[in-house]
Design a protein around this motif. Structure first.
Motif, PDB file in Angstrom:
ATOM      1  N   ASN A 120      -3.694 -10.647 -81.731  1.00 15.78           N
ATOM      2  CA  ASN A 120      -3.167  -9.967 -80.532  1.00 15.78           C
ATOM      3  C   ASN A 120      -4.255  -9.140 -79.844  1.00 15.78           C
ATOM      4  N   GLY A 121      -5.449  -9.673 -79.787  1.00 19.40           N
ATOM      5  CA  GLY A 121      -6.544  -9.013 -79.087  1.00 19.40           C
ATOM      6  C   GLY A 121      -7.214  -7.892 -79.863  1.00 19.40           C
ATOM      7  N   LYS A 122      -6.815  -7.663 -81.115  1.00 14.59           N
ATOM      8  CA  LYS A 122      -7.410  -6.590 -81.910  1.00 14.59           C
ATOM      9  C   LYS A 122      -8.009  -7.160 -83.184  1.00 14.59           C
ATOM     10  N   ARG A 123      -9.175  -6.660 -83.523  1.00 16.60           N
ATOM     11  CA  ARG A 123      -9.863  -7.090 -84.735  1.00 16.60           C
ATOM     12  C   ARG A 123      -9.132  -6.550 -85.959  1.00 16.60           C
ATOM     13  N   GLN A 124      -8.943  -7.402 -86.944  1.00 20.52           N
ATOM     14  CA  GLN A 124      -8.349  -6.986 -88.202  1.00 20.52           C
ATOM     15  C   GLN A 124      -9.286  -7.340 -89.343  1.00 20.52           C
ATOM     16  N   LEU A 125      -9.040  -6.729 -90.464  1.00 18.37           N
ATOM     17  CA  LEU A 125      -9.830  -6.966 -91.658  1.00 18.37           C
ATOM     18  C   LEU A 125      -8.827  -7.178 -92.782  1.00 18.37           C
ATOM     19  N   SER A 126      -8.916  -8.266 -93.499  1.00 18.03           N
ATOM     20  CA  SER A 126      -7.971  -8.566 -94.560  1.00 18.03           C
ATOM     21  C   SER A 126      -8.714  -8.707 -95.879  1.00 18.03           C
ATOM     22  N   LEU A 127      -8.262  -7.962 -96.879  1.00 21.33           N
ATOM     23  CA  LEU A 127      -8.868  -7.994 -98.208  1.00 21.33           C
ATOM     24  C   LEU A 127      -7.815  -8.397 -99.229  1.00 21.33           C
ATOM     25  N   SER A 128      -8.174  -9.307-100.108  1.00 13.73           N
ATOM     26  CA  SER A 128      -7.293  -9.754-101.169  1.00 13.73           C
ATOM     27  C   SER A 128      -7.941  -9.379-102.495  1.00 13.73           C
ATOM     28  N   PHE A 129      -7.175  -8.728-103.382  1.00 11.56           N
ATOM     29  CA  PHE A 129      -7.781  -8.274-104.638  1.00 11.56           C
ATOM     30  C   PHE A 129      -6.728  -8.106-105.725  1.00 11.56           C
ATOM     31  N   SER A 130      -7.189  -8.036-106.960  1.00 10.45           N
ATOM     32  CA  SER A 130      -6.336  -7.812-108.128  1.00 10.45           C
ATOM     33  C   SER A 130      -6.938  -6.683-108.958  1.00 10.45           C
ATOM     34  N   PRO A 131      -6.526  -5.423-108.712  1.00 14.05           N
ATOM     35  CA  PRO A 131      -7.067  -4.334-109.513  1.00 14.05           C
ATOM     36  C   PRO A 131      -6.351  -4.270-110.866  1.00 14.05           C
ATOM     37  N   GLY A 132      -7.109  -4.336-111.926  1.00 15.88           N
ATOM     38  CA  GLY A 132      -6.497  -4.254-113.257  1.00 15.88           C
ATOM     39  C   GLY A 132      -5.863  -5.558-113.677  1.00 15.88           C
ATOM     40  N   CYS A 133      -4.577  -5.703-113.482  1.00 13.33           N
ATOM     41  CA  CYS A 133      -3.823  -6.873-113.933  1.00 13.33           C
ATOM     42  C   CYS A 133      -4.058  -8.071-113.014  1.00 13.33           C
TER      43      CYS A 133
END
Length: 147
Positions: A120-133
């Motif tokens: 929608n015209g705005k920059r996004q940042l997506s992070l995928s992670f598994s902390p611990g488990c």
């Protein structure tokens, strides 16, 4: 007089053939260099999921900020995240990043999937992670604050 017209017709025909031949040249187009991805600034979580379940309405993410500046990052109003302390970050490729690595002060480097779309015209940042488990996968979608 007829010879002059024949010469002019021949000259005109030669010019047309020359122009046609010149217009058929193959032009080499060099690929444009992709702009380096600049993630500097303050980022706020706009959506968070754990194993596909939306956490955005269950946890207050409004105060949590991830700040990137000159190769360093800092966490403001900390929440569960990939790292617990401030430190340095690096993208695997500054033009086409697919992975970001966080190195907390005094800690080991931790890498995670990284996307940087425009929505929608705005920059996004997506992070995928598994902390611990490893059975729990979190996805945080950030949007720059102050744009």
């Amino acid at each position: 007089m007829k010879n002059i017209y024949k010469i002019k017709k021949l000259h005109f025909l030669m010019v047309i053939i020359g122009l046609m031949a010149a217009s058929c040249k193959t032009e080499s187009v060099l690929p444009q260099k992709e702009a380096l991805k600049d993630i500097s600034g303050n980022w706020q979580v706009i959506k968070a999921t754990r194993n596909g379940t939306d956490l955005t309405t269950k946890v207050d993410f409004t105060q949590f900020r991830l700040k990137f500046d000159a190769g360093n990052y800092s966490l403001l109003n900390k929440l569960p995240f990939l790292v617990e302390k401030d430190g340095a970050f690096a993208l695997d490729d500054p033009e086409y990043p697919y992975k970001i690595t966080f190195t907390a002060s005094g800690g080991q480097p931790v890498s995670t999937a990284f996307t940087y779309p425009i929505v929608n015209g705005k920059r996004q940042l997506s992070l995928s992670f598994s902390p611990g488990c490893a059975n729990n996968t979190y996805v945080y979608v950030f949007q720059k604050v102050g744009e």
